[in-house]
Each structure stands twice: as structure tokens, then as C-alpha cells.
Design a protein around this motif. Structure first.
Motif: not given
Length: 247
Positions: A101-105, A194-206
Motif C-alpha cells: 500500500e505504501l509503495i503504490m502511494r 508497474v501498471e499502478g494497479d493497487e487492488e490487483r497487487l494487494l490481491a496477489l500478495i494475499e
């Protein structure tokens, strides 16, 4: 967070901190194995230090949960149960989700610049099917991921959790995916940044963490005493030892 290339004060590290780093590494790689007792005199001689900073370093590792203290007996390397493994991954999810979350912001460009070499190192290890090298590269990727968040407390928590992850490899040896699958999981994480997709990133890490816990639980059910097939008891084949895999 300082801009890339900006000069900043160099932290001074105490002898106890340096000793603690060496002890963590010894635990991580099995030189100090789960259940081993730590002898002050022997360790002080090996490290070339006095007992004062050594004791301070060992107490730090007790507080981190890597060592346990037994009254009138001394300090021992913790032995991890399957429940410990589950708890480690739940804690890692909390830390790494917050880091994402911090990285994406924050500075995604810096994260990309630092994580790309980490992913390349993982790809090289996967190509050689060197699972020890993959474990090293995998941990380096996740350590870098948390570091990119710019939060020192998250980094400290991640450091301990990654050491514990390495300690519990013996518990998890039957649950790892193939090297190509591990590599693809990490590639998708970087793509989302890279794509700036925070929702997808959080889903992937979970998913990255939760899927491992589910594999661990499935392995425990299969290996549980008295486990039977639908048609009755069946003698299980002897397990084949596996080398280290990803984290």
C-alpha cells in the motif's frame, strides 16, 4: 523518504547489532539448528567478542522469537510447528500488504528499479533449478519489497519473519510449487506495481501468502496419523526428501 542519490547520515551500529545479525544468519541457514543450545563461551570464542554484547544480542533474538529461554538451562533455537508456520505467513501478509500500500502511494519508480534486479536473480535461480539459490533470491525479493515502503519498523518485522520462514522449510518441504510457478507469482507482483494497479497487487500478495498456508494445512491432513483413503487404510510411500524451495 530521501530522494534516490541524496546523501544522508550513515547509521552507527553497535557490536550487539552486528552479533545479532550473525546469529540470525546462522539460524536462517541451519548452522544453529532448531533445538540447538547456545553456549556463551563457545559462541564468544567463535565470534571473537566478549560475553556482554553477546548476551545483549541473544536477548534481542529472544525478543524476536528466534530463541527461547529455559530456566536453569539456557537459550535454545526455537523449533517451529506447522501452526507456527501458519502464524508466520499471516504476519507476513500483514507486513507485506501494508508495504505494498505504501509503495503504490509513494515512489513506484524506485520500487521498480530495485525489484527488477531481484526478479532477474530469481529467474536465474529458477532457470538453473537451484532451490537454495531460489530461496535466497525469493527472500531478497520480499526483503526489497518491504524496504521499498520506506518504513524501518516494517523492515525490522519482515527481517525476523523471513528468518523464521527459512527455519520452517523442513515443515513445508512437501508444499512448494515448481520454480516456474514461483517465478511467475513474483513477476505478476512486479507487473501490478508497474501498471499502478493497487487492488490487483494487494490481491496477489494475499494469494501468495494464503495459498501457502492452505498447502501447509492440506499437507498436515494428508500426513496426519490415521488418515485413510475413501476405500480404507493405505500404506503411504516413504517421502522423498526435497531440496529447499521458495518462500
Amino acid at each position: 523518504m530521501p530522494a534516490p542519490g541524496q546523501l544522508r547520515p550513515v547509521p552507527r551500529r553497535s557490536t550487539a547489532e552486528l552479533i545479532a545479525d550473525q546469529l540470525r544468519e546462522a539460524i536462517m541457514y541451519g548452522s544453529l539448528a532448531p533445538g540447538d543450545q547456545l553456549g556463551e563461551a563457545e559462541l564468544a570464542g567463535q565470534l571473537g567478542v566478549s560475553r556482554g554484547p553477546l548476551r545483549e544480542a541473544m536477548q534481542r533474538l529472544v525478543q524476536e522469537g528466534l530463541l527461547r529461554s529455559e530456566r536453569h538451562r539456557g537459550l535454545f533455537v526455537r523449533e517451529l510447528t506447522p501452526d507456527d508456520v501458519r502464524d508466520i505467513y499471516v504476519a507476513r501478509l500483514a507486513v507485506e500488504r501494508t508495504a505494498c500500500e505504501l509503495i503504490m502511494r509513494g515512489n513506484r519508480g524506485e520500487a521498480l528499479a530495485r525489484l527488477t534486479p531481484a526478479l532477474n536473480a530469481l529467474a536465474e535461480a529458477a532457470a538453473g533449478r537451484d532451490r537454495t539459490a531460489m530461496s535466497n533470491a525469493d527472500q531478497a525479493f520480499h526483503r526489497t519489497l518491504v524496504s521499498c515502503a520506506g518504513n524501518r519498523r516494517l523492515e525490522r518485522m519482515a527481517q525476523t519473519l523471513l528468518v523464521e520462514t527459512r527455519m520452517c522449510l523442513s515443515v513445508m518441504q512437501g508444499v512448494y510449487p515448481e520454480p516456474e510457478e514461483i517465478l511467475e507469482e513474483h513477476r505478476r507482483l512486479l507487473d501490478a506495481i508497474v501498471e499502478g494497479d493497487e487492488e490487483r497487487l494487494l490481491a496477489l500478495i494475499e494469494s501468495h501468502m494464503v495459498d501457502t498456508v492452505e498447502r501447509i494445512n492440506a499437507e498436515r491432513v494428508t500426513a496426519a496419523p490415521g488418515a485413510e483413503s475413501a476405500t480404507g487404510p493405505e500404506q503411504a510411500p516413504e517421502p522423498t526428501p526435497k531440496p529447499e524451495a521458495g518462500v
